[in-house]
Design an enzyme around this catalytic site. Structure first.
Site, short mmCIF file in Angstrom:
data_model
loop_
_atom_site.label_atom_id
_atom_site.label_comp_id
_atom_site.label_asym_id
_atom_site.label_seq_id
_atom_site.Cartn_x
_atom_site.Cartn_y
_atom_site.Cartn_z
N ALA A 1 4.68 64.88 22.25
CA ALA A 1 4.80 65.94 23.27
C ALA A 1 3.52 66.14 24.06
O ALA A 1 3.45 67.06 24.87
CB ALA A 1 5.22 67.24 22.61
N ASN A 2 2.52 65.29 23.84
CA ASN A 2 1.28 65.48 24.60
C ASN A 2 1.39 64.94 26.01
O ASN A 2 0.55 65.25 26.86
CB ASN A 2 0.09 64.85 23.87
CG ASN A 2 0.28 63.37 23.60
OD1 ASN A 2 0.94 63.02 22.63
ND2 ASN A 2 -0.26 62.51 24.44
N GLY B 1 4.28 62.84 29.15
CA GLY B 1 5.58 62.28 29.52
C GLY B 1 6.77 63.21 29.27
O GLY B 1 6.70 64.43 29.48
N GLY C 1 8.21 64.05 26.47
CA GLY C 1 8.01 65.00 25.38
C GLY C 1 7.28 66.24 25.85
O GLY C 1 7.63 67.37 25.47
N TYR D 1 11.92 46.15 21.32
CA TYR D 1 12.10 47.51 21.86
C TYR D 1 13.59 47.87 21.83
O TYR D 1 13.98 48.96 21.37
CB TYR D 1 11.57 47.61 23.30
CG TYR D 1 11.74 49.00 23.90
CD1 TYR D 1 11.00 50.09 23.42
CD2 TYR D 1 12.65 49.25 24.93
CE1 TYR D 1 11.15 51.36 23.94
CE2 TYR D 1 12.81 50.52 25.47
CZ TYR D 1 12.05 51.58 24.97
OH TYR D 1 12.21 52.84 25.50
#
Ligand SMILES: NC(=O)c1ccc[n+]([C@@H]2O[C@H](COP(=O)([O-])OP(=O)(O)OC[C@H]3O[C@@H](n4cnc5c(N)ncnc54)[C@H](OP(=O)(O)O)[C@@H]3O)[C@@H](O)[C@H]2O)c1
Length: 301
Positions: free
Chosen positions: A20-21, A23, A25, A174
């Protein structure tokens, strides 16, 4: 058109958002705080976490952002984070498994798993399992796992190559990690249903959104993607399917939500397409058994 203005009041709720730091999030956490929730900003770099927390709290929302440190590439770190959460919070209403990496150079987690499978899926499987007793304590909690349209490029998890025993194809790995995320989301709901537990597991994907996810992408690939997708959505918009899955009343357990535009690339939240492989119950069961063994965790259903 569902936007963050439609989020019901989240006062009194406790949420955790991984990655969450920045983008998607970050925008997810910000909107939940704006709606009144207490939100743990869970990231692997304490300085980045502190910055995100103060950026959100400086807005003076009803809710509050708080710090959490977790490295999903280490099951020990996941355990330590979960222990800290259990010591400091008496419930969790929303867990958002958002953190992710895309096409990094070949590498392995502390336990030897390929980084994308390890971070995007296995770390979140372990985190959800460790927090599960707290999540099921109060009826109506939700776990939202962020997958990707790329899940459709994988038809199965290759259990013979999860520790890079064979070759490394960054895009293939991915896609496999994102297929695993969606198989997990759906299998988790199957198990909740058969145990009669009032907890909802849903998936989301952000279409194509401009974030730091492309940090490992060669410039030529990035330009080709831009050409193909025409435009990338801003992060606040890419966060909407996650916010919808986490808060909208019409969300269904085992549901998957993404943008409503052509090929689910852009737009506003709507039910999204789930590939046959993601829905395959045998594959879901096999993945679950594998993850239990790899993490040493059995969810107490
Ligand atoms: N952007 C898109 O178009 C798109 C499309 C489909 C799906 N997604 C999914 O959306 C989710 C969010 O991605 P994003 O686009 O917002 O990318 P982003 O801007 O790169 O954010 C990813 C977040 O995950 C964190 N993270 C990475 N490795 C971690 C680890 N080992 N432990 C803890 N945190 C870790 C990053 O932390 P650091 O800042 O410290 O690196 C960052 O906070 C991902 O699951 C991604 O697969 C995105």
């Amino acid at each position: 058109m569902w936007t963050k203005e439609n989020i019901p009041d989240q006062s009194g709720k406790i949420a955790i958002v991984t990655g969450a730091n920045t983008g998607i999030g970050f925008e997810t956490a910000l909107a939940l705080c704006e709606a009144g929730a207490r939100v743990v900003i869970a990231g692997r770099d304490i300085e980045k976490v502190k910055q995100a927390v103060s950026e959100i709290n400086n807005r003076g929302f009803k809710g509050v952002a708080e710090e959490g440190v977790i490295d999903l590439a280490s099951l020990e770190s996941v355990k330590a984070f979960a222990e800290a959460i259990k010591a400091n919070y008496n419930k969790i209403d929303i867990l958002i498994n958002n953190a992710g990496v895309m096409i990094p150079p070949a590498g392995q987690t502390a336990e030897g798993y390929e980084l994308q499978f390890g971070i995007n899926f296995l770390g979140h499987f372990a985190l959800t399992g460790r927090l599960y007793p707290l999540l099921k304590k109060h009826p109506g909690a939700r776990v939202v796992t962020v997958s990707s349209g790329a899940h459709r490029f994988a038809t199965n998890v290759d259990f013979e190559n999860l520790k890079l025993e064979q070759s490394y194809d960054p895009y293939r790995e991915y896609a496999i990690s994102k297929l695993a995320d969606l198989q997990f989301t759906i299998e988790f709901q199957r198990r909740l249903n058969s145990s009669g537990i009032d907890l909802l597991s849903a998936g989301a994907h952000p279409g194509v959104t401009e974030t730091e996810l492309s940090r490992h992408m060669p410039e030529a690939d990035y330009q080709a993607a831009l050409e193909r997708f025409k435009t990338l959505m801003p992060a606040w918009q890419g966060a909407l399917p996650t916010l919808f899955a986490a808060t909208a009343t019409e969300v269904k357990g085992g549901g998957y939500y993404g943008p409503d535009g052509e090929h689910e690339l852009h737009g506003y939240p709507a039910p999204a397409n789930i590939s046959e492989a993601a829905n395959d119950e045998n594959q879901g069961t096999q993945l679950w058994a594998f993850a239990e063994k790899a993490t040493g965790l059995k969810y107490p259903f």
